[in-house]
Design a protein around this motif. Structure first.
Motif, PDB file in Angstrom:
ATOM      1  N   PHE A  73       0.819  -1.207   0.000  1.00 36.50           N
ATOM      2  CA  PHE A  73       0.000   0.000   0.000  1.00 36.50           C
ATOM      3  C   PHE A  73       0.855   1.260   0.000  1.00 36.50           C
ATOM      4  CE2 PHE A  73      -2.641   3.285   1.905  1.00 36.50           C
ATOM      5  CZ  PHE A  73      -3.816   3.145   1.180  1.00 36.50           C
ATOM      6  N   SER A  85      -4.889 -13.538   7.052  1.00 39.27           N
ATOM      7  CA  SER A  85      -4.299 -14.250   5.916  1.00 39.27           C
ATOM      8  C   SER A  85      -3.274 -15.279   6.409  1.00 39.27           C
ATOM      9  CB  SER A  85      -3.631 -13.253   4.968  1.00 39.27           C
ATOM     10  OG  SER A  85      -2.743 -12.428   5.690  1.00 39.27           O
ATOM     11  N   ASN A 107      -6.916   2.642   2.901  1.00 40.23           N
ATOM     12  CA  ASN A 107      -6.171   1.446   3.271  1.00 40.23           C
ATOM     13  C   ASN A 107      -7.151   0.436   3.874  1.00 40.23           C
ATOM     14  OD1 ASN A 107      -6.595   2.112   5.987  1.00 40.23           O
ATOM     15  ND2 ASN A 107      -4.722   3.338   6.057  1.00 40.23           N
ATOM     16  N   ARG A 108      -6.631  -0.731   4.261  1.00 41.33           N
ATOM     17  CA  ARG A 108      -7.526  -1.802   4.706  1.00 41.33           C
ATOM     18  C   ARG A 108      -8.334  -1.412   5.931  1.00 41.33           C
ATOM     19  NH1 ARG A 108      -4.778  -7.436   3.543  1.00 41.33           N
ATOM     20  NH2 ARG A 108      -5.764  -7.949   5.511  1.00 41.33           N
ATOM     21  N   SER A 109      -7.686  -0.741   6.876  1.00 41.31           N
ATOM     22  CA  SER A 109      -8.418  -0.440   8.113  1.00 41.31           C
ATOM     23  C   SER A 109      -9.446   0.661   7.874  1.00 41.31           C
ATOM     24  CB  SER A 109      -7.444  -0.093   9.247  1.00 41.31           C
ATOM     25  OG  SER A 109      -7.093   1.265   9.211  1.00 41.31           O
ATOM     26  N   ARG A 164     -15.853  -3.189  -0.496  1.00 43.44           N
ATOM     27  CA  ARG A 164     -14.460  -3.051  -0.104  1.00 43.44           C
ATOM     28  C   ARG A 164     -13.633  -2.560  -1.291  1.00 43.44           C
ATOM     29  NH1 ARG A 164     -10.488  -6.786   0.056  1.00 43.44           N
ATOM     30  NH2 ARG A 164      -8.726  -6.238   1.390  1.00 43.44           N
ATOM     31  N   GLU A 165     -13.937  -3.097  -2.472  1.00 43.04           N
ATOM     32  CA  GLU A 165     -13.200  -2.678  -3.660  1.00 43.04           C
ATOM     33  C   GLU A 165     -13.411  -1.200  -3.945  1.00 43.04           C
ATOM     34  OE1 GLU A 165     -14.262  -5.219  -6.876  1.00 43.04           O
ATOM     35  OE2 GLU A 165     -12.971  -6.849  -6.172  1.00 43.04           O
ATOM     36  N   SER A 182     -11.095   1.112   5.052  1.00 42.36           N
ATOM     37  CA  SER A 182     -12.229   0.518   4.342  1.00 42.36           C
ATOM     38  C   SER A 182     -13.063  -0.335   5.294  1.00 42.36           C
ATOM     39  CB  SER A 182     -11.754  -0.295   3.133  1.00 42.36           C
ATOM     40  OG  SER A 182     -11.213  -1.526   3.532  1.00 42.36           O
ATOM     41  N   MET A 183     -12.395  -0.995   6.244  1.00 46.20           N
ATOM     42  CA  MET A 183     -13.129  -1.794   7.221  1.00 46.20           C
ATOM     43  C   MET A 183     -13.973  -0.890   8.128  1.00 46.20           C
ATOM     44  SD  MET A 183     -13.904  -4.721   8.329  1.00 46.20           S
ATOM     45  CE  MET A 183     -12.911  -6.123   7.939  1.00 46.20           C
ATOM     46  N   LEU A 241     -11.292   0.689  -1.498  1.00 47.11           N
ATOM     47  CA  LEU A 241      -9.871   0.613  -1.854  1.00 47.11           C
ATOM     48  C   LEU A 241      -9.582   1.455  -3.089  1.00 47.11           C
ATOM     49  CD1 LEU A 241      -9.087  -3.193  -1.337  1.00 47.11           C
ATOM     50  CD2 LEU A 241      -8.653  -1.305   0.240  1.00 47.11           C
ATOM     51  N   LYS A 248     -18.316  -7.847  -1.855  1.00 52.05           N
ATOM     52  CA  LYS A 248     -16.903  -7.480  -1.939  1.00 52.05           C
ATOM     53  C   LYS A 248     -16.682  -6.220  -2.776  1.00 52.05           C
ATOM     54  CE  LYS A 248     -14.707 -10.361  -5.596  1.00 52.05           C
ATOM     55  NZ  LYS A 248     -15.447  -9.873  -6.704  1.00 52.05           N
TER      56      LYS A 248
END
Lengths: 256, 221
Positions: free
Chosen positions: A78, B49, B131-133, B122-123, B135-136, B126, B119
């Motif tokens: 990222f 993951s 970033n991931r957090s 989330r896409e 979007s969460m 993004l 999904k």
């Protein structure tokens, strides 16, 4: 924009390959997008064009090959690292509009549009809202700022989604079959918004099944077939004077 | 044969019942709070993951979901101390077991809620550069929580009732107190009826509130 940044392609893909398990969907695709250029990607379903456009903003990670933005390679994380840009920087400058809109259902149209600037760019809320209203007006939805996506038609949703992408002031816009999920009578309103963007000089890569539209807005057309670019050239070359049998067969289905 | 109901005798032990109520509420709230934390951690592990984390969380979850709570309480209180070569306070054993039990179920509710969100959401997040957090937090969780809420409340109501099982390891909850009162008065009908009425008085408003929330959420979709 200064002359230095005008040189070379703004977005570039070199030898992109993508496999899902044993299935190789992309078998080495190259693309150079110059600033202000509109490229249409056409081809039968399953030919890899959507997968490819998703590789351009790293929503799919290519199995092999490089994506370059402003001449710098995109890394595999990222954050920016050394000379390479991360996904974050790439996506802040390269917007995407999806086939199924993917609007945030828990937010109004305006909230959808300002979400990116507020969360990602840390734009002050008042400023983001003023610009968000302006963008919604540009796509003909100034009356729908406070409407939730559930209360919008498909065409309206897609126009909100375009405004949401534009709110980030992207340098490139990726459009992935943005009219394929729409009722036929709603396709026109979305295409006219995109046409105006093209006229205003927005750099775009457009996956589409609308051949007349592609002929109209695209400078260049790439014909995808079984994971490779089978033909490419000006819109006129590809759509009006197709040479290969595959391409002629593909286009014939749109002229019935 | 006619039975002469006599709540008068039982009523003299009202303070015991009330202490029982306090304990029952404390074990419910305490195990729900700890359970939510455990559930969030387990859920995070399940969605990780890293295969080792995923597997570990899965094993923990199935251990607690596939054995009866009563068996867990007995095992933690009577068997675990033998393994550890120590003793364990019955109240601590009760809270620990209740929390693990409900945490295992909460984790599944949380996980199911998160993976049920398309999904594309989330896409889209993004694609905006989140970033991931982000979007969460901004996109996925607000929608997922809404979907989790009915199951979460339902599981919590079950948890409230499940606390009655801690009486088997002599934790002085409402059920335990009712049996104490019965022992003192030899009036099982009254003792256990009063106990049941206390549970109904506490749970009925909760289930009604849950129904109301569920309707409100359905209307806002």
């Amino acid at each position: 924009m200064n002359d230095a940044t005008r040189e070379g392609p703004i977005l570039e893909a070199i030898g992109i390959r993508k496999s899902f398990g044993p299935l190789e969907v992309l078998k080495g695709i190259d693309l150079e997008l110059a600033r202000g250029e509109v490229v249409a990607l056409i081809g039968p379903s399953g030919s890899g064009k959507s997968t490819f456009i998703r590789c351009l903003n790293m929503l799919e990670t290519p199995t092999d090959g490089v994506v370059r933005f402003r001449g710098r390679a995109i890394g595999d994380e990222f954050k920016d690292r050394g000379e390479s840009y991360g996904f974050g920087t790439l996506r802040r400058h390269v917007g995407m509009v999806f086939q199924h809109f993917n609007l945030f259902p828990h937010m109004t149209a305006l909230e959808n549009v300002i979400e990116g600037p507020i969360t990602v760019l840390k734009t002050p809320k008042a400023e983001a809202e003023a610009k968000g209203r302006e963008l919604l007006a540009q796509v003909g939805l100034s009356q729908k700022c406070d409407a939730y996506p559930a209360h919008l038609s498909g065409g309206q949703k897609q126009r909100v989604a375009i405004a949401r992408a534009l709110a980030m002031e992207p340098e490139v816009l990726l459009l992935d079959e943005v009219t394929s999920a729409l009722d036929p009578e709603l396709v026109g309103e979305v295409l006219s918004v995109i046409r105006r963007l093209g006229e205003a000089g927005m750099t775009m890569a457009i996956v589409t099944h609308e051949m007349a539209f592609a002929a109209d807005v695209a400078h260049r057309v790439l014909f995808f077939d079984q994971g490779v670019v089978a033909e490419h050239g000006t819109a006129d070359d590809i759509l009006a004077h197709p040479t290969s049998e595959r391409l002629r067969g593909f286009l014939a289905r749109f002229h019935q | 044969m006619t039975y002469h109901w006599d709540f008068h005798v039982v009523a003299q032990y009202l303070d015991l019942f009330l202490w029982g109520v306090v304990y029952t509420v404390l074990y419910t709230v305490g195990s729900i709070v700890i359970g939510v934390l455990m559930g969030a951690l387990l859920c995070g592990a399940r969605l990780s993951s890293w295969a080792v984390l995923r597997g570990g969380a899965r094993v923990f979850q199935e251990l607690f979901r596939c054995t009866p709570l009563l068996v867990q309480l007995l095992w933690v209180y009577y068997a675990l101390p033998l393994l550890l070569g120590t003793t364990i306070d019955n109240r601590a054993a009760a809270l620990l077991t209740l929390s693990c039990y409900v945490g295992a179920f909460y984790a599944e509710i949380f996980r199911a809620g998160i993976v049920s969100i398309d999904k594309g959401q989330r896409e889209a997040a993004l694609a905006l550069g989140m970033n991931r957090s982000q979007s969460m937090r901004r996109i996925v969780l607000p929608q997922a929580v809404k979907r989790m809420l009915p199951s979460f409340i339902n599981q919590s109501v079950i948890q409230f009732k499940n606390t009655s099982l801690v009486s088997v390891i002599s934790v002085a909850d409402l059920a335990y107190m009712a049996s104490v009162v019965n022992g003192q008065t030899y009036r099982p009908l009254e003792s256990y009826t009063v106990m049941a009425l206390f549970y109904i008085a506490m749970l009925l408003p909760l289930t009604q509130a849950a129904d109301y929330i569920e309707k409100r959420l359905a209307a806002s979709d």
